[in-house]
Motif scaffolding. Structure first.
Motif, PDB file in Angstrom:
ATOM      1  N   THR A 176      -0.959   5.545  -4.436  1.00 28.58           N
ATOM      2  CA  THR A 176      -1.650   6.773  -4.053  1.00 28.58           C
ATOM      3  C   THR A 176      -3.002   6.394  -3.459  1.00 28.58           C
ATOM      4  O   THR A 176      -3.391   5.215  -3.472  1.00 28.58           O
ATOM      5  N   LYS A 177      -3.716   7.398  -2.986  1.00 28.29           N
ATOM      6  CA  LYS A 177      -5.041   7.148  -2.416  1.00 28.29           C
ATOM      7  C   LYS A 177      -5.954   6.480  -3.436  1.00 28.29           C
ATOM      8  O   LYS A 177      -6.815   5.679  -3.111  1.00 28.29           O
ATOM      9  N   GLU A 178      -5.777   6.846  -4.692  1.00 30.74           N
ATOM     10  CA  GLU A 178      -6.622   6.295  -5.756  1.00 30.74           C
ATOM     11  C   GLU A 178      -6.206   4.887  -6.137  1.00 30.74           C
ATOM     12  O   GLU A 178      -6.861   4.244  -6.960  1.00 30.74           O
TER      13      GLU A 178
ATOM     14  N   LYS B 254       2.794   5.060  -7.119  1.00 25.79           N
ATOM     15  CA  LYS B 254       3.378   6.400  -6.964  1.00 25.79           C
ATOM     16  C   LYS B 254       4.552   6.556  -7.922  1.00 25.79           C
ATOM     17  O   LYS B 254       5.218   5.587  -8.273  1.00 25.79           O
TER      18      LYS B 254
ATOM     19  N   GLU C 222       0.836  -1.203   0.000  1.00 23.17           N
ATOM     20  CA  GLU C 222       0.000   0.000   0.000  1.00 23.17           C
ATOM     21  C   GLU C 222       0.871   1.253   0.000  1.00 23.17           C
ATOM     22  O   GLU C 222       0.465   2.292  -0.501  1.00 23.17           O
TER      23      GLU C 222
END
Lengths: 278, 635
Positions: free
Chosen positions: B16-18, B22, B12
């Motif tokens: 990214t949050k989506e 990264k 994780e």
């Protein structure tokens, strides 16, 4: 005056079935929604607003009802269908019921019913789209006024006109398979098994805009409008629906039996039905 | 090549949050993620740097797909399917197909490394353009796509693209196209449950019954071109509805030849499409040659089939024409082989329907615009001499008349032995049909020129203050009143508990006959004084408008099915018979239109404005004209 009265008494034909219906105390409504056997939450929603208004010696039934079948993960479907029926219901109360109560003798200036229903769905579409971007829902709504029904529809829930010995689908499914059937690419039987049988090309809340189908249906005496989600029509044939509605003692009993039958046949979807008998 | 992932990133921390990788993340110790290029469905495409070439910055595209199959065995199958496809792709070699560099994967994701394609995809181009794209540009792309499809279809084994659409076509700054997605993502999209929204919009109908063949790619190319040329996204439309949206309607810059090519590619029937990509390319080439695009010189304009039909059909000859001494504005009525009509020469005439021979006439004291109505042995009509007349229809002798205080322009109707009509004296009358004795009247406060519709219980009519009234037949008591915004001269039509009526506020209204609710309204661009007519067969309501059109409105929805433009305001009321609609226009013509589609069947020029409404018998059509004649026309 006397002469005309006499003439009318003498020559007046026996009441036509339509007149008889108009003199009945209104309409009878049955409604039911049932969970599927599966683990999914109930993504179906329904709403009925039933009323009868007297005008002189005449009774005018006024009933709005609708069913919705939500779709989309993270409870999006449940939220979308619930929100949609409440928003459309509220709109109808504000634009149809309320003006009728405040200015009963002045239908003037009121918006056409078709426009009210269409605007109700378009407004609900915007709000559902905003509140629940992951979700969407079908919505099939009927407003019964006297012996006319006005329908507004998006998606693949259905409205049927049921009379003594016929049943006819009023709405057109906004589904891929229904278009494929129309084009002769697949048969209705193949559609039941088609891997994309659940794919809709139009639903409420899925885009900023939605196109709404509207229908005006006159209701013969002893007829009924059945609104249902695909959990019902996907499992129970039209002939069976007709036979159950024809033999059930009340509208509610018809709804109960029809949903029982869908469950018996192992419908793996939520099943929702609203029956309005005039 | 090492297939077992060494440094696949699933942690994780690297996302990214989506959920995208990264920037800076390195896959396979080789591909350094620089950023997200695009995402959609089950896949994300990254811009990445190939670290193997450490002296130069070699950019590649890494496509990451999620393996969401619920069971381990299914996931394994999905992976195998992916690998098979990746290997097939590696064999393809064409300038419009990006090279596959590498692929790898784990339990949750698979990755495909490809040549990085510069430029924009056609979906972003059309989305960003305020207008449909230039036809020449679209044609040049389409010809290149035909080339690459030709390569794929003739590959051994043949390769069907299956998923051609604007987002899968890239165009670089030099106008060269590349196909970027070979349907690999498809294997990851199976197995979804429950109702879903969205259709692909571009695939051919047969693909949905499992048939994928080369001409299906041509359909998808046609669909793509349709989208680019019209800016109408097929994913927002009912599936396979391209034929309902003619390209040239949205974009007149498109030539008829180019439109015809796109529509041929979009035929539902595979056999009617182009036989091959080469054939389609040849057609596109021919259409893009300047000579073909030139319009014929004005002097030799050929008649379209429609116009040709009109010029021959226009020659219909009337069975007969009957001359009066002044204009005919009243609408004829036919009964038992006799036509009755009123004239501005003060007379009502009875004319033999077959021969057009004069039978009798009856003179009133003023002009007649009311239309006669036959009831039992009587002909009833109003005159501007303020009276309603009842004549014996065989002899033309008067049976009775009823005076009012102003002109009677409304046409009478009879129900239950009583005559209902309105007068300019503001009153609506109910009189005995036997002797004309008044039963009741209602003062509406304005002219009543609309003719009533009657049911067994009620009578409906409009007034000049814009109202539509429903009165009790028995008592004349008002049941409801509906206000439109302008004068109502149009006569209501009652059908299946719905009242259809026009208003000078430009609308045609459908009102609930019991409650007076407006069910729908349709707005034309002019006064609606014409009386509506209905076809039960087609579920259409027809009405004329002062905007010059005759409209067909869907009874069930209130939407326009079609309109037909005449050369002048249409105040005449349509008549429906034998799948045809007949109507007059102030342009002097009587039109016969196909009731379902609105196509012209024939037109007849009377030489005088036609405000009279046609009446149809089994054998002929009867209509009056302001050129002082009554005509009998063939149906």
């Amino acid at each position: 005056m006397k002469i005309l009265g006499r003439l009318l008494n003498r020559e007046r034909p026996t009441l036509s079935p339509g007149d008889e219906a108009r003199r009945s105390p209104g309409i009878e409504v049955g409604a039911i929604t049932a969970l599927s056997g599966g683990p999914d939450p109930n993504e179906d929603a329904l709403l009925t607003l039933q009323g009868v208004i007297s005008r002189g010696e005449e009774l005018l039934p006024l009933c709005a009802c609708m069913v919705a079948d939500g779709m989309g993960g993270h409870a999006g479907g449940q939220i979308a269908s619930d929100l949609a029926v409440r928003l459309v219901g509220e709109w109808i109360v504000n634009r149809i019921y309320r003006p009728f109560l405040s200015q009963p003798d002045d239908p003037a200036g009121r918006q056409p019913v078709s426009q009210v229903l269409m605007e109700a769905i378009v407004a609900a579409n915007g709000k559902v789209h905003k509140a629940c971007p992951e979700g969407g829902t079908t919505l099939t709504c009927a407003l019964v006024l006297g012996s006319n029904a006005f329908l507004a529809h998006v998606g693949d829930s259905r409205a049927y006109l049921v009379s003594r010995d016929t049943i006819r689908q009023i709405t057109t499914d906004h589904s891929l398979v229904s278009r494929l059937i129309e084009l002769g690419q697949i048969t209705a039987e193949e559609a039941r098994q088609h891997p994309q049988r659940n794919v809709l090309y139009r639903a409420l809340g899925r885009a900023g805009n939605v196109e709404v189908d509207t229908y005006l249906q006159s209701l013969p005496a002893h007829s009924a409008v059945l609104l249902c989600t695909d959990g019902l029509w996907g499992a129970v044939s039209e002939e069976e629906m007709l036979s159950i509605i024809g033999t059930a003692p009340t509208a509610q009993a018809a709804c109960n039996h029809i949903v029982d039958r869908a469950t018996e046949y192992g419908s793996d979807d939520n099943v929702t039905a609203v029956l309005v008998q005039v | 090549m090492e297939r077992r992932p060494k440094s696949l990133v699933t942690s994780e921390d690297n996302r990214t949050k989506e959920g995208a990788l990264k920037a800076g993340t390195v896959l396979q110790q080789r591909y350094q993620i620089l950023g997200v290029r695009g995402s959609g469905g089950m896949a994300v495409v990254y811009r990445a740097r190939d670290l193997r070439f450490d002296k130069v910055s070699r950019i590649c595209a890494v496509k990451e797909m999620y393996n969401t199959a619920p069971e381990a065995r299914l996931r394994q199958l999905v992976r195998q399917s992916f690998e098979r496809e990746a290997n097939t792709l590696a064999l393809l070699s064409h300038p419009a197909i990006p090279h596959i560099v590498d692929y790898f994967g784990d339990q949750d994701h698979v990755y495909l490394v490809m040549e990085f394609v510069e430029g924009d995809d056609l979906e972003s181009l059309i989305d960003d353009s305020p207008e449909p794209l230039d036809p020449d540009l679209v044609t040049s792309w389409a010809m290149q796509i035909c080339d690459v499809l030709d390569y794929l279809h003739n590959h051994d084994p043949p390769f069907i693209f299956r998923d051609l659409k604007p987002s899968n076509i890239m165009v670089n700054p030099y106008g060269q196209i590349r196909l970027i997605d070979f349907g690999i993502a498809k294997v990851f999209e199976r197995g979804q449950r429950g109702t879903m929204i969205g259709t692909a919009g571009y695939p051919p109908p047969e693909q949905y019954r499992g048939l994928a063949e080369p001409r299906g790619d041509l359909y998808a190319l046609g669909a793509t071109m349709h989208h680019l040329l019209t800016k109408r996204d097929p994913r927002q439309e009912p599936p396979f509805s391209f034929h309902e949206h003619p390209i040239r309607e949205a974009n007149p810059k498109v030539s008829t030849a180019l439109e015809a090519i796109v529509m041929k590619a979009l035929e539902y029937d595979i056999e009617k499409r182009f036989a091959s990509a080469q054939e389609m390319k040849a057609a596109l080439e021919a259409a893009s040659r300047p000579a073909v695009k030139q319009a014929p010189p004005a002097s030799t304009v050929a008649l379209s089939p429609d116009e040709a039909l009109v010029s021959s059909a226009e020659e219909i000859a009337p069975y007969w024409a009957f001359g009066c001494e002044d204009e005919i504005r009243s609408s004829p009525t036919v009964s038992d082989g006799i036509v009755y009509v009123g004239s501005y020469d003060y007379n009502v005439y009875a004319v033999d329907a077959e021969s057009g021979k004069f039978i009798w006439k009856y003179p009133t004291e003023d002009v007649i615009s009311s239309s006669p109505y036959v009831w039992e042995e009587l002909v009833l009509f109003g005159s501007e001499d303020h009276a309603l007349y009842a004549l014996f229809k065989d002899s033309g002798r008067i049976a009775w008349s009823t005076p009012t205080k102003d002109r009677v322009r409304s046409s009478p109707r009879v129900a239950l032995d009583h005559v209902f009509f309105g007068s300019d004296d503001h009153h609506f009358y109910c009189v005995s049909a036997r002797d004309g004795r008044e039963m009741w009247t209602l003062d509406t406060g304005s002219y009543v020129r609309s003719s009533p519709a009657v049911s067994q219980e009620r009578v409906y009519f409009g007034t000049s203050d814009g109202s539509v009234y429903a009165l009790d037949l028995l008592t004349g008591k008002q049941r409801w009143r509906f206000a439109t915004n302008r004068t109502v001269i149009s006569s209501p039509l009652l059908h299946d508990d719905v009242i259809y009526v026009g208003s000078m506020d430009w609308n045609l209204y459908a009102l609930d006959a019991h409650a007076g609710w407006s069910l729908w309204s349709y707005r034309t661009q002019g006064w609606v004084v014409s009386n509506p007519a209905i076809s039960e067969t087609f579920g259409l309501v027809y009405v004329g408008s002062a905007d010059g059109n005759i409209y067909a409105i869907e009874r069930d929805t209130g939407r326009k099915a079609w309109s037909y433009e005449t050369g002048g305001p249409v105040t005449s009321s349509p008549a429906v018979a034998n799948d045809a609609v007949y109507v007059g226009s102030t342009d002097g013509r009587v039109y016969s239109l196909d009731a379902r589609r609105g196509d012209l069947r024939w037109k007849f020029d009377t030489g005088g404005s036609v405000v009279s409404s046609p009446t149809v018998s089994a054998a002929a059509l009867f209509v009056g004209s302001r050129n002082k004649h009554l005509y009998a026309l063939p149906l």
